[in-house]
Write a protein that holds these residues in place. Structure first.
Motif, PDB file in Angstrom:
ATOM      1  N   TRP A  84       0.887  -1.203  -0.081  1.00 35.05           N
ATOM      2  CA  TRP A  84      -0.202  -0.054   0.025  1.00 35.05           C
ATOM      3  C   TRP A  84       0.960   1.336  -0.150  1.00 35.05           C
ATOM      4  O   TRP A  84       0.649   2.104  -0.764  1.00 35.05           O
ATOM      5  N   ASP A  85       1.771   1.311   0.844  1.00 33.42           N
ATOM      6  CA  ASP A  85       2.763   2.307   0.808  1.00 33.42           C
ATOM      7  C   ASP A  85       3.406   2.644  -0.549  1.00 33.42           C
ATOM      8  O   ASP A  85       3.736   3.682  -1.018  1.00 33.42           O
ATOM      9  N   ALA A  86       4.145   1.378  -1.015  1.00 39.70           N
ATOM     10  CA  ALA A  86       4.777   1.615  -2.178  1.00 39.70           C
ATOM     11  C   ALA A  86       3.701   2.160  -3.410  1.00 39.70           C
ATOM     12  O   ALA A  86       4.305   3.257  -4.163  1.00 39.70           O
ATOM     13  N   LEU A  87       2.382   1.969  -3.365  1.00 37.87           N
ATOM     14  CA  LEU A  87       1.507   2.418  -4.244  1.00 37.87           C
ATOM     15  C   LEU A  87       1.311   3.995  -3.948  1.00 37.87           C
ATOM     16  O   LEU A  87       1.168   4.908  -5.037  1.00 37.87           O
ATOM     17  N   ALA A  88       0.902   4.176  -2.684  1.00 45.21           N
ATOM     18  CA  ALA A  88       0.898   5.670  -2.399  1.00 45.21           C
ATOM     19  C   ALA A  88       1.847   6.564  -2.615  1.00 45.21           C
ATOM     20  O   ALA A  88       1.646   7.666  -3.093  1.00 45.21           O
ATOM     21  N   THR A  89       3.219   6.039  -2.483  1.00 41.93           N
ATOM     22  CA  THR A  89       4.391   6.812  -2.645  1.00 41.93           C
ATOM     23  C   THR A  89       4.395   7.217  -4.185  1.00 41.93           C
ATOM     24  O   THR A  89       4.841   8.130  -4.572  1.00 41.93           O
ATOM     25  N   ALA A  90       4.093   5.999  -5.134  1.00 35.98           N
ATOM     26  CA  ALA A  90       4.328   6.444  -6.448  1.00 35.98           C
ATOM     27  C   ALA A  90       3.478   7.327  -7.015  1.00 35.98           C
ATOM     28  O   ALA A  90       3.607   8.016  -7.705  1.00 35.98           O
ATOM     29  N   ALA A 167       5.948  -9.778 -10.178  1.00 33.69           N
ATOM     30  CA  ALA A 167       6.059  -8.547 -10.355  1.00 33.69           C
ATOM     31  C   ALA A 167       5.513  -7.953 -11.710  1.00 33.69           C
ATOM     32  O   ALA A 167       4.728  -6.976 -11.826  1.00 33.69           O
ATOM     33  N   ASP A 168       5.733  -8.839 -12.732  1.00 31.88           N
ATOM     34  CA  ASP A 168       5.228  -8.304 -14.075  1.00 31.88           C
ATOM     35  C   ASP A 168       3.782  -8.371 -13.948  1.00 31.88           C
ATOM     36  O   ASP A 168       2.967  -7.381 -14.819  1.00 31.88           O
ATOM     37  N   VAL A 169       2.964  -9.291 -13.460  1.00 27.99           N
ATOM     38  CA  VAL A 169       1.632  -9.499 -13.559  1.00 27.99           C
ATOM     39  C   VAL A 169       1.193  -8.307 -12.580  1.00 27.99           C
ATOM     40  O   VAL A 169      -0.087  -7.867 -13.030  1.00 27.99           O
ATOM     41  N   LEU A 170       1.667  -7.911 -11.437  1.00 31.59           N
ATOM     42  CA  LEU A 170       1.105  -6.906 -10.483  1.00 31.59           C
ATOM     43  C   LEU A 170       1.359  -5.688 -11.252  1.00 31.59           C
ATOM     44  O   LEU A 170       0.270  -4.973 -10.918  1.00 31.59           O
ATOM     45  N   VAL A 171       2.208  -5.299 -12.164  1.00 34.63           N
ATOM     46  CA  VAL A 171       2.233  -3.918 -12.755  1.00 34.63           C
ATOM     47  C   VAL A 171       1.184  -3.868 -13.684  1.00 34.63           C
ATOM     48  O   VAL A 171       0.250  -2.799 -13.597  1.00 34.63           O
ATOM     49  N   LYS A 172       0.584  -5.036 -14.469  1.00 33.28           N
ATOM     50  CA  LYS A 172      -0.538  -4.721 -14.900  1.00 33.28           C
ATOM     51  C   LYS A 172      -1.917  -4.647 -14.423  1.00 33.28           C
ATOM     52  O   LYS A 172      -3.028  -4.166 -14.614  1.00 33.28           O
ATOM     53  N   ALA A 173      -1.754  -5.314 -13.072  1.00 28.52           N
ATOM     54  CA  ALA A 173      -3.204  -5.420 -12.417  1.00 28.52           C
ATOM     55  C   ALA A 173      -3.325  -3.921 -11.770  1.00 28.52           C
ATOM     56  O   ALA A 173      -4.504  -3.682 -11.573  1.00 28.52           O
ATOM     57  N   LEU A 174      -2.298  -3.380 -11.452  1.00 31.31           N
ATOM     58  CA  LEU A 174      -2.456  -2.059 -10.640  1.00 31.31           C
ATOM     59  C   LEU A 174      -3.067  -0.889 -11.690  1.00 31.31           C
ATOM     60  O   LEU A 174      -3.828  -0.097 -11.199  1.00 31.31           O
ATOM     61  N   GLN A 175      -2.891  -1.060 -12.982  1.00 29.35           N
ATOM     62  CA  GLN A 175      -3.407  -0.145 -13.909  1.00 29.35           C
ATOM     63  C   GLN A 175      -4.619  -0.229 -14.065  1.00 29.35           C
ATOM     64  O   GLN A 175      -5.220   0.638 -14.762  1.00 29.35           O
ATOM     65  N   VAL A 176      -5.530  -1.108 -13.555  1.00 25.36           N
ATOM     66  CA  VAL A 176      -6.803  -1.301 -13.323  1.00 25.36           C
ATOM     67  C   VAL A 176      -7.479  -0.075 -12.673  1.00 25.36           C
ATOM     68  O   VAL A 176      -8.466   0.433 -12.700  1.00 25.36           O
ATOM     69  N   VAL A 177      -6.670   0.418 -11.404  1.00 23.26           N
ATOM     70  CA  VAL A 177      -7.064   1.562 -10.583  1.00 23.26           C
ATOM     71  C   VAL A 177      -7.060   2.761 -11.387  1.00 23.26           C
ATOM     72  O   VAL A 177      -6.281   2.965 -12.367  1.00 23.26           O
ATOM     73  N   ARG A 179      -6.258   6.527 -12.652  1.00 24.94           N
ATOM     74  CA  ARG A 179      -5.060   7.299 -12.485  1.00 24.94           C
ATOM     75  C   ARG A 179      -3.946   6.550 -12.295  1.00 24.94           C
ATOM     76  O   ARG A 179      -2.944   7.091 -11.702  1.00 24.94           O
ATOM     77  N   ILE A 180      -3.700   5.116 -12.178  1.00 24.28           N
ATOM     78  CA  ILE A 180      -2.600   4.469 -12.202  1.00 24.28           C
ATOM     79  C   ILE A 180      -2.249   3.932 -13.493  1.00 24.28           C
ATOM     80  O   ILE A 180      -2.720   3.062 -14.204  1.00 24.28           O
ATOM     81  N   GLY A 181      -1.198   4.770 -14.091  1.00 21.72           N
ATOM     82  CA  GLY A 181      -0.708   4.338 -15.525  1.00 21.72           C
ATOM     83  C   GLY A 181       0.556   3.348 -15.357  1.00 21.72           C
ATOM     84  O   GLY A 181       0.914   3.232 -14.214  1.00 21.72           O
ATOM     85  N   GLY A 186       4.803   0.812 -12.343  1.00 18.28           N
ATOM     86  CA  GLY A 186       6.177   0.199 -12.519  1.00 18.28           C
ATOM     87  C   GLY A 186       6.947   0.650 -11.303  1.00 18.28           C
ATOM     88  O   GLY A 186       7.811  -0.143 -10.692  1.00 18.28           O
ATOM     89  N   ALA A 187       6.872   1.884 -10.795  1.00 15.67           N
ATOM     90  CA  ALA A 187       7.816   2.487  -9.935  1.00 15.67           C
ATOM     91  C   ALA A 187       7.086   1.766  -8.569  1.00 15.67           C
ATOM     92  O   ALA A 187       8.222   1.331  -7.670  1.00 15.67           O
ATOM     93  N   ALA A 188       5.780   1.692  -8.347  1.00 13.98           N
ATOM     94  CA  ALA A 188       5.361   1.054  -7.212  1.00 13.98           C
ATOM     95  C   ALA A 188       5.869  -0.468  -7.119  1.00 13.98           C
ATOM     96  O   ALA A 188       6.280  -0.897  -5.915  1.00 13.98           O
TER      97      ALA A 188
END
Length: 264
Positions: A84-90, A167-177, A179-181, A186-188
């Motif tokens: 969560w913190d990694a995502l918020a920080t990014a 990691a590579d799957v998570l990068v794609k999953a986060l982009q469903v949110v 304003r997360i591109g 990738g940074a998160a």
């Protein structure tokens, strides 16, 4: 041994310290040879990973870059065990310069974080959702409010599932949110996993640090061209090359303002 203190959670007073949540406890980490101090809970302590430029010796790097990274030497970095913190920080790092993001993040910690030693743990997703609009605006985060809240809602619904993803799957999953591109995701994920092969290595920061470490090389100016060049240059050592180049930049950040981050 150098430390990569790119995450704004580091309190840079000497010695640099940072509080971090793991799934089983909270820890105070000091950027020295001393081990992490358990603040609460139990379980395994977060230990630093090492990125060693010596592993890049056979890549045929441009001479200036190879020399700069060799002089830097091995770099330690503690991966962010709190997704969560990694995502918020990014999200906080979007658009603005790294120095601005660090100030904004540190002010958020002071306003809403949990005291931990002489620093703070970051606010949880639940705490971000409970913060009034005006409080976020007072922290200069009015523009960050919607993506942070969207990410907090998504994390509370999908965090357990995300934690199991490569990691590579998570990068794609986060982009469903919303304003997360690609850059933010990738940074998160790089922050969370320590795998910098998923970091947006064509971004302005990597391009600028590579060119400053080795101004004699004609680096591609555009992001796609640089990314392709960098990927071919690194081969199977993409994570290490990207991490140590960013670490070199962090060591030299006092020489000029840090490159900004794109909106993604």
């Amino acid at each position: 041994m150098n430390w990569m203190l790119d995450h704004p959670g580091w309190d840079l007073r000497r010695p640099p310290t940072r509080a971090m949540r793991t799934p089983t406890g909270t820890w105070l980490i000091t950027a020295t040879t001393n081990g992490p101090i358990l603040l609460d809970g139990d379980g395994a302590a977060p230990h630093p990973e090492t990125y060693d430029p010596a592993a890049l010796a056979d890549l045929g790097l441009p001479r200036g870059l190879a020399r700069a990274l060799h002089e830097l030497g091995p770099v330690r970095r503690v991966r962010n065990t709190d997704l969560w913190d990694a995502l918020a920080t990014a999200i906080i790092r979007q658009v603005i310069r790294a120095s601005q993001a660090r100030t904004m993040y540190r002010e958020l910690l002071a306003a809403a974080g949990q005291p931990a030693g002489h620093t703070y743990l970051p606010p949880t997703a639940e705490q971000i959702l409970a913060m009034p609009d005006q409080q976020l605006a007072d922290l200069g985060m009015a523009f960050k409010r919607r993506p942070l809240r969207a990410a907090a809602h998504a994390y509370l619904h999908h965090g357990d599932e995300w934690a199991t993803m490569p990691a590579d799957v998570l990068v794609k999953a986060l982009q469903v949110v919303p304003r997360i591109g690609p850059w933010t995701a990738g940074a998160a994920v790089a922050d969370h996993t320590g795998d910098f092969s998923v970091y947006p290595y064509g971004d302005l920061a990597v391009r600028i640090w590579a060119s400053r470490a080795d101004p004699a090389t004609a680096w591609p100016d555009d992001e796609p061209g640089f990314a392709a060049f960098w990927r071919d240059l690194a081969g199977p050592h993409l994570s290490a090359l990207t991490a140590v180049t960013l670490a070199w930049g962090d060591q030299h950040v006092h020489q000029s303002a840090h490159p900004g981050r794109p909106v993604q």
